[in-house]
Design an enzyme around this catalytic site. Structure first.
Site, PDB file in Angstrom:
ATOM      1  N   TYR A  50      23.750  -5.983  22.378  1.00 35.04           N
ATOM      2  CA  TYR A  50      23.390  -4.562  22.279  1.00 35.04           C
ATOM      3  C   TYR A  50      21.876  -4.419  22.436  1.00 35.04           C
ATOM      4  O   TYR A  50      21.374  -3.648  23.269  1.00 35.04           O
ATOM      5  CB  TYR A  50      23.875  -3.993  20.938  1.00 35.04           C
ATOM      6  CG  TYR A  50      23.315  -2.632  20.623  1.00 35.04           C
ATOM      7  CD1 TYR A  50      23.513  -1.567  21.500  1.00 35.04           C
ATOM      8  CD2 TYR A  50      22.580  -2.407  19.458  1.00 35.04           C
ATOM      9  CE1 TYR A  50      22.982  -0.312  21.216  1.00 35.04           C
ATOM     10  CE2 TYR A  50      22.058  -1.172  19.168  1.00 35.04           C
ATOM     11  CZ  TYR A  50      22.255  -0.119  20.058  1.00 35.04           C
ATOM     12  OH  TYR A  50      21.722   1.118  19.773  1.00 35.04           O
ATOM     13  N   THR A  94      16.261   1.023  20.477  1.00 34.53           N
ATOM     14  CA  THR A  94      16.705   0.613  19.141  1.00 34.53           C
ATOM     15  C   THR A  94      15.855  -0.516  18.564  1.00 34.53           C
ATOM     16  O   THR A  94      15.317  -1.348  19.313  1.00 34.53           O
ATOM     17  CB  THR A  94      18.179   0.142  19.223  1.00 34.53           C
ATOM     18  OG1 THR A  94      18.518  -0.522  18.000  1.00 34.53           O
ATOM     19  CG2 THR A  94      18.414  -0.839  20.350  1.00 34.53           C
TER      20      THR A  94
END
Ligand code: UDP
Length: 328
Positions: free
Chosen positions: A142, A118
Site C-alpha cells: 500500500y 499516506t
C-alpha cells in the site's frame, strides 16, 4: 462562473467529507467513483459520475463534460493487510489508475492536482517523528503504491507542468460534526469503527493486533487526525495551487501518538461502556509507530486543526455510528 473540482473517490469516507468542504468553500465537487467501496448515498454535495480509474475513455468523457479547474484524488485501495496479500491489485488500481487519471487531466489541460498520500510511505522508522523531509521506506505494498504515485506526480510536473499538493495522511478518524456523512466501510477493518461496533454490541470483542511491539504498552502507536480538519487542509491546498504557489508536500497529523490501548481507553471514557478485547497476532505490514510533525501545514497553509483531540474524534465517530450508515 462555477469552479468544478473532480473528486475521485468522492463517495468514500474522506472524499465525501472533502466534497462537503469544497461546496462550503464555493466550489462544485464532481464525484468520480466506481462505488466498489464508496456509497452513492454519500454523494450529497455535487454531481456524480460513476466510473473507474482504469477506464481512460470514461475519464476523458468526464473531463470534457465538466472542464474541472483541479483534481482531488482520493480513490484508492487502502488496506495494509489486503495490500500485503494482494499486491497486484494495489499496483494495478492505485498506480495504474492514477497514471490514467494524471494523463487524462494533462490531456484536458487540468494541471492542478491534490493527492492523498499516506504515512504508510514512511514504513518503520523506529520512533522518529516523521516530517516531509523524512526518507520514505514503505514496509507494505500500500505504502509502496502511494510512494510510486508521488514520484509519478513529480515526473509529470517536470515534463508537463502538472502542479501538485501531496498530503501524507496519518490516521484519519471522526465524522462530519453535522452527521451528513461519516465513516462506513464494508467490511470494516479500521480500529475506531470496529471498536464502536464492539461498544454497540455488533461485534463481541476487539482483537488487538499485537501486544509485543517495542512501545510503552506493547501496542502500535498512530497519530490520529479528524476527517473535518483533514479536508479543511485540502481546501487550503486547492487555494495554494490556484494562487500559483507551486508543488508542495505536507504531512497531516497532529504530532500526538496514541497506542491502540490508549484509543480503547478513550472510547471507554467517551461511551461510558466497556470494550471487551482479545489479544491476537501482529497484522502483517503494520509499522510500530507513525507520528507526524505538522509544522509545515500549520505555517505555510495556515492549517488550524480544531477537532483532532482523541475525545472529539471518538465522540463524533460515535454519534455517526449511532445514527448514520449507508445502504447499497
Ligand atoms: N488495529 C487493531 N485491531 C483492529 C484494527 C486495527 O489492533 O481490529 C490496530 C492496527 O494494528 C494499527 C491501529 O490499530 O496499529 C490502526 O489500524 P487501522 O487499520 O485503523 O489504520 P492503519 O494504521 O492501518 O492505517
Amino acid at each position: 462562473m462555477q469552479k468544478y473540482v473532480l473528486v475521485t473517490g468522492g463517495a468514500g469516507y474522506i472524499g465525501s467529507h472533502a466534497c462537503k468542504a469544497l461546496k462550503a468553500a464555493g466550489y462544485v465537487p464532481v464525484t468520480f467513483d466506481n462505488l466498489e467501496t464508496g456509497w452513492e448515498e454519500a454523494v450529497k454535495f455535487g454531481p456524480f459520475e460513476r466510473g473507474d480509474l482504469l477506464d481512460r475513455a470514461r475519464l476523458d468523457e468526464v473531463f470534457a463534460k465538466w472542464n474541472p479547474i483541479a483534481v482531488m484524488h482520493f480513490a484508492a485501495l487502502s488496506q495494509v493487510g489486503e495490500a500485503v496479500a494482494e499486491p497486484g491489485r494495489y499496483w494495478r488500481v492505485n498506480v495504474g489508475g492514477s497514471l490514467n487519471l494524471i494523463e487524462a487531466a494533462i490531456a484536458a489541460g487540468c494541471l492542478d492536482f491534490v493527492f492523498s498520500s499516506t504515512c504508510a510511505t514512511y514504513g518503520d522508522q523506529d520512533g522518529v517523528v516523521l516530517d516531509e523531509n523524512t526518507q520514505q521506506t514503505p514496509s507494505n505494498p500500500y505504502g509502496s503504491s502511494k510512494r510510486a504515485i508521488e514520484e509519478m506526480l513529480r515526473d509529470f510536473g517536470v515534463a508537463h507542468g502538472l502542479r501538485h499538493v501531496i498530503y501524507r495522511y496519518f490516521n484519519v478518524a471522526g465524522a462530519d460534526p453535522a452527521g451528513e456523512v461519516g465513516e462506513f466501510h464494508q467490511p470494516e477493518t479500521h480500529l475506531i469503527p470496529l471498536m464502536l461496533d464492539v461498544v454497540s454490541g455488533k461485534r463481541p470483542a476487539l482483537t488487538l493486533f499485537g501486544t509485543d511491539y517495542p512501545t510503552p504498552d506493547g501496542t502500535c502507536v498512530r497519530d490520529y487526525v479528524h476527517v473535518s480538519d483533514l479536508v479543511d487542509a485540502h481546501v487550503l491546498g486547492l487555494r495554494w495551487l490556484e494562487d500559483g504557489k507551486g508543488s508542495r508536500v505536507f504531512c497531516l497529523g497532529t504530532g500526538a501518538g496514541f497506542s491502540v490501548r490508549e484509543v480503547v481507553s478513550e472510547a471507554r471514557a467517551v461511551t461510558n461502556q466497556d470494550v471487551p478485547m482479545n489479544i491476537g497476532p501482529r497484522r502483517p505490514g503494520d509499522a510500530v509507530s507513525l507520528v507526524s510533525g505538522s509544522a509545515r501545514a500549520v505555517k505555510e497553509l495556515g492549517w488550524a486543526p480544531s477537532r483532532s483531540s482523541m475525545q472529539q474524534m471518538i465522540s463524533d465517530a460515535w454519534r455517526w455510528h449511532e445514527n448514520g450508515h449507508y445502504n447499497k
